[in-house]
Design a protein around this motif. Structure first.
Motif, PDB file in Angstrom:
ATOM      1  N   MET A 355       0.813  -1.227   0.000  1.00  0.00           N
ATOM      2  CA  MET A 355       0.000   0.000   0.000  1.00  0.00           C
ATOM      3  C   MET A 355       0.844   1.274   0.000  1.00  0.00           C
ATOM      4  O   MET A 355       0.294   2.381   0.049  1.00  0.00           O
ATOM      5  CB  MET A 355      -0.925  -0.009   1.220  1.00  0.00           C
ATOM      6  CG  MET A 355      -1.988  -1.090   1.169  1.00  0.00           C
ATOM      7  SD  MET A 355      -2.958  -1.193   2.696  1.00  0.00           S
ATOM      8  CE  MET A 355      -1.772  -1.951   3.795  1.00  0.00           C
ATOM      9  N   MET A 358       0.013   4.705  -2.217  1.00  0.00           N
ATOM     10  CA  MET A 358      -1.382   4.753  -2.676  1.00  0.00           C
ATOM     11  C   MET A 358      -1.975   6.146  -2.542  1.00  0.00           C
ATOM     12  O   MET A 358      -2.731   6.609  -3.389  1.00  0.00           O
ATOM     13  CB  MET A 358      -2.237   3.751  -1.895  1.00  0.00           C
ATOM     14  CG  MET A 358      -2.134   2.331  -2.380  1.00  0.00           C
ATOM     15  SD  MET A 358      -3.224   1.219  -1.455  1.00  0.00           S
ATOM     16  CE  MET A 358      -4.824   1.974  -1.732  1.00  0.00           C
ATOM     17  N   SER A 362      -6.121   6.404  -4.882  1.00  0.00           N
ATOM     18  CA  SER A 362      -6.081   5.047  -5.426  1.00  0.00           C
ATOM     19  C   SER A 362      -7.030   4.103  -4.706  1.00  0.00           C
ATOM     20  O   SER A 362      -6.786   2.912  -4.616  1.00  0.00           O
ATOM     21  CB  SER A 362      -4.646   4.502  -5.341  1.00  0.00           C
ATOM     22  OG  SER A 362      -3.743   5.359  -6.004  1.00  0.00           O
TER      23      SER A 362
END
Length: 778
Positions: A355, A358, A362
């Motif tokens: 992650m 992100m 996103s």
């Protein structure tokens, strides 16, 4: 192994816990206290979501003024409502003025009848404040007769300051902003905005960080009195029990203490639930009825805590050999392995790594990976700390007597010392990571207002029904007001209806106008055309070159006709260069002195007074509020701030502060219980040292060193893990990594301060345990 055999052995252990004499009872009680504190906080945490939801529902149920709503016609079931929200010192006050227009007018939640003009209903907290000596200044503003209190259904918290008062003449003030006509209470259009992924990430991390120390303390509490218990279990081997049965009986003892802790925790939660109604933390208060945990979460706690007690005990006894003649623990223990301890934080980083980068564009962060990754990183603190403490204290050498006593004790029982500080280390690591995350993303949720706080700090809008010069004189005469800048503001157009060109018009004396523009010269009767603003210069010039007549408050097709007041511009307009005003913006349009406008123009303008307040005068801002209320009861000054923060971001930070305060209280209480348990275990040893001539001051210093060394190592580890986790979280949100060293040092200092306070509180019991009669035995 049959389930019946397991159940029988566990039941026997529970029986030993409660029927094993003074030793068994003492250990069970210590375990129950430690577990009970953790359970109480867990139950409180499971109740928080419901409490916040009830607060929001109560707020929605009493919602009244919806900005921009279509005006309703007067009817038998309509009510006029005026917004009277105010502030007293640093406390917000929610106020409404009510004027029913018929017999079926809607009644606000919490009221049984409408107050008449000159009467008001107040919340219990506001009533106490008004009746107190500290509420004298507020009584000057809220001087209506109190005829009753607002019920719980009309308040969002027990400490909320709120009132409803009777009103009259509100119909002429309807603007659907401050005064509106409604036919029911309740928000017809609750917010359904898409949640911000970064804020969701914040909430997830906050909950994990607050709950992990609780779980660590519960795990440590079930091991209280472990050494004495193991020596007692050796007697079971003499009567024929094998090692596995002995471990199951030990687990049963822990199960008994944990079960008692569940009951104690439930009792503490119920007591705390009642006390919550009289406590306000970071301006958040609740009623006891709000704190109702989810049944499913309560069941999870009821099952997980006893199960954890059994598993932790079996895990702790895996390296202890209990023989009929004693416990093989005095031999040199096997050195702790490092490799598997490193796997936990590495696995946590691996879960969070997908992650990274992100941001908020996103999609949402995977909540399972977030929770799992943060948990593994924080659990890694509890796994690494015993190895670090053991490795470091093994290399510590000579020094004073107190230092040698402390080091030798740590070398013999480094695991016990590490368990004592595990919880504080986890809490500090999580707090450092969160502070880094908050500091990193704060700029995204905090906006600069642009206000010039050096020139003014308060703004008062004077309604057109009130003479501006009189209002300005009253404000200037208020204690604490150094300077007042007074303006009449509006806008003018080139035509009566649907103007093509518009510009602003500001009327004020020369001194006040110089705060808005650089004037070549100024005397009463002058009019200035301002240029140099960011926009609007073209329209101002076009109006100045027109027919010479402009219209104040022109009308539009979608709003109907306006006041349409004509005003003739003078033949000569002085040019003026715009400058930043108190609000941080540059004005265009026309600046006029009072003699330059007609008597028809002035009443159609809106009065604005900007105040420079002397903060050294006690309650200066509240004195301004009182003066404003005397000028017009529906007017409230606007408090200026240099920045404005997102309400949701601020709410999450407030929730973190509330939770952190509760966790710190648990940390302190649990550490104190753990410290007292350790001292009780060493009672005979301490008495023996005193009997041989060891000074009490030396022993006290040795106890302090025994606490200081592990906590120092724990805080260093917590800082390293916290910085790592904070860096990863910032990378996940797409924010530039920046270490907030002030927060790191403050969080570390808070952790050290809690331990120091606990150590000082344990000194009186320590001195009592050093008496020679501690050698007595039966």
């Amino acid at each position: 192994m049959s389930a019946r055999r397991w159940a029988g052995d566990l039941a026997l252990g529970v029986r030993f816990a409660f029927a094993g004499g003074r030793e068994g009872w003492t250990r069970a009680l210590l375990t129950a206290v430690g577990v009970g504190l953790g359970v109480a906080l867990l139950l409180l945490t499971t109740a928080l979501p419901n409490a916040l939801a009830v607060r929001q529902d109560r707020g929605n149920a009493r919602s009244d003024i919806t900005y921009g709503q279509d005006p309703l016609p007067k009817a038998d079931d309509t009510l006029l409502v005026a917004n009277l929200e105010s502030t007293f010192r640093d406390k917000d006050i929610r106020g409404r003025e009510l004027q029913p227009e018929g017999a079926r007018a809607p009644l606000p939640p919490g009221l049984t009848e409408f107050p008449a003009p000159g009467e008001m209903y107040v919340s219990p907290a506001l009533k106490r404040l008004l009746e107190s000596d500290g509420g004298k200044l507020l009584r000057e503003r809220l001087h209506e007769k109190i005829v009753g209190t607002i019920g719980e259904s009309g308040l969002i918290g027990s400490a909320e300051l709120a009132f409803y008062r009777g009103g009259r003449g509100l119909e002429s003030r309807i603007d659907n902003g401050q005064v509106a006509r409604i036919d029911r209470f309740g928000d017809p259009h609750p917010s359904s905005d898409r949640s911000d992924p970064v804020l969701i990430l914040l909430v997830l991390v906050v909950f994990v960080v607050l709950l992990m120390p609780v779980a660590v303390f519960i795990a440590a509490a079930v091991r209280f009195g472990g050494e004495r218990r193991d020596r007692r279990l050796a007697a079971l081997r003499l009567v024929g029990s094998d090692s596995r049965m002995t471990r199951r009986i030990a687990a049963g003892e822990a199960l008994g203490g944990a079960s008692l802790g569940l009951v104690l925790g439930a009792g503490l939660f119920l007591i705390g639930r009642q006390l919550a109604g009289s406590v306000e933390v970071f301006r958040i208060s609740v009623f006891p009825s709000y704190l109702n945990p989810s049944p499913a979460l309560v069941l999870l706690v009821a099952v997980a805590v006893p199960a954890a007690a059994v598993l932790v005990t079996l895990f702790a006894l895996r390296g202890v050999v209990i023989e009929p003649l004693g416990v093989v623990r005095t031999a040199k223990p096997t050195r702790r392995r490092l490799w598997w301890r490193l796997l936990l934080p590495l696995a946590g980083l691996a879960m969070l790594y997908p992650m990274v980068g992100m941001g908020r564009d996103s999609g949402d962060f995977n909540q399972y990976l977030v929770i799992g990754g943060v948990m593994l990183l924080l659990v890694g603190v509890t796994a690494l700390l015993p190895w670090i403490v053991e490795t470091v204290v093994a290399r510590l050498g000579g020094g004073g007597v107190a230092w040698q006593l402390a080091v030798r004790r740590l070398q013999l029982s480094s695991g016990t010392a590490a368990r004592m500080v595990n919880g504080i280390a986890v809490a500090v690591a999580g707090a450092i990571a969160l502070q880094m995350l908050f500091a990193g993303i704060e700029g995204d949720y905090t906006k600069d207002t642009g206000f010039d706080m050096e020139r003014a700090q308060m703004q008062v809008t004077v309604p057109r029904e009130v003479r501006l010069d009189r209002a300005a004189a009253q404000l200037r005469g208020t204690a604490g007001v150094r300077k007042a800048y007074v303006y009449s503001e509006g806008y003018v157009g080139d035509r009566r209806d649907d103007p093509r060109i518009t510009a602003s018009l500001t009327v004020g004396d020369c001194a006040s106008l110089r705060e808005l523009a650089d004037l070549p010269s100024c005397r009463d009767g002058d009019v200035f055309a301002v240029h140099g603003a960011d926009d609007g210069d073209t329209q101002t010039a076009a109006l100045a070159k027109g027919s010479g007549t402009v219209y104040l408050e022109p009308g539009y097709q979608d709003t109907g006709k306006g006041a349409e007041i004509p005003w003739s511009l003078p033949a000569t307009l002085k040019p003026a260069a715009s400058r930043k005003d108190m609000t941080g913006s540059r004005r265009n349009g026309f600046l006029a002195t009072p003699k330059a406008v007609t008597s028809q123009v002035t009443p159609a303008l809106t009065g604005q007074v900007y105040l420079d307040v002397d903060e050294s005068v006690p309650d200066a801002r509240d004195r301004v509020r009182n003066t404003t209320a005397a000028i017009d009861p529906l007017t409230e000054p606007v408090m200026w701030t240099s920045s404005r923060q997102s309400n949701r971001f601020a709410s999450i930070r407030t929730g973190l502060n509330v939770g952190a305060a509760c966790v710190l209280a648990l940390i302190g209480a649990s550490l104190l219980v753990s410290q007292l348990e350790q001292l009780r275990e060493r009672r005979k040893l301490l008495s023996s040292l005193v009997a041989f001539g060891t000074r009490r001051r030396t022993l006290s210093l040795s106890v302090l060193w025994q606490t200081a060394v592990p906590i120092g190592l724990g805080l260093l580890l917590a800082a390293a893990v916290g910085l790592t986790l904070g860096t990863v979280l910032l990378r996940m949100t797409g924010t530039t990594v920046r270490v907030d060293w002030a927060s790191v040092l403050s969080m570390t200092g808070v952790g050290a301060g809690v331990v120091l306070l606990v150590t000082l509180l344990s000194l009186p019991p320590l001195l009592r345990l050093m008496r020679p009669d501690g050698l007595r035995t039966e």
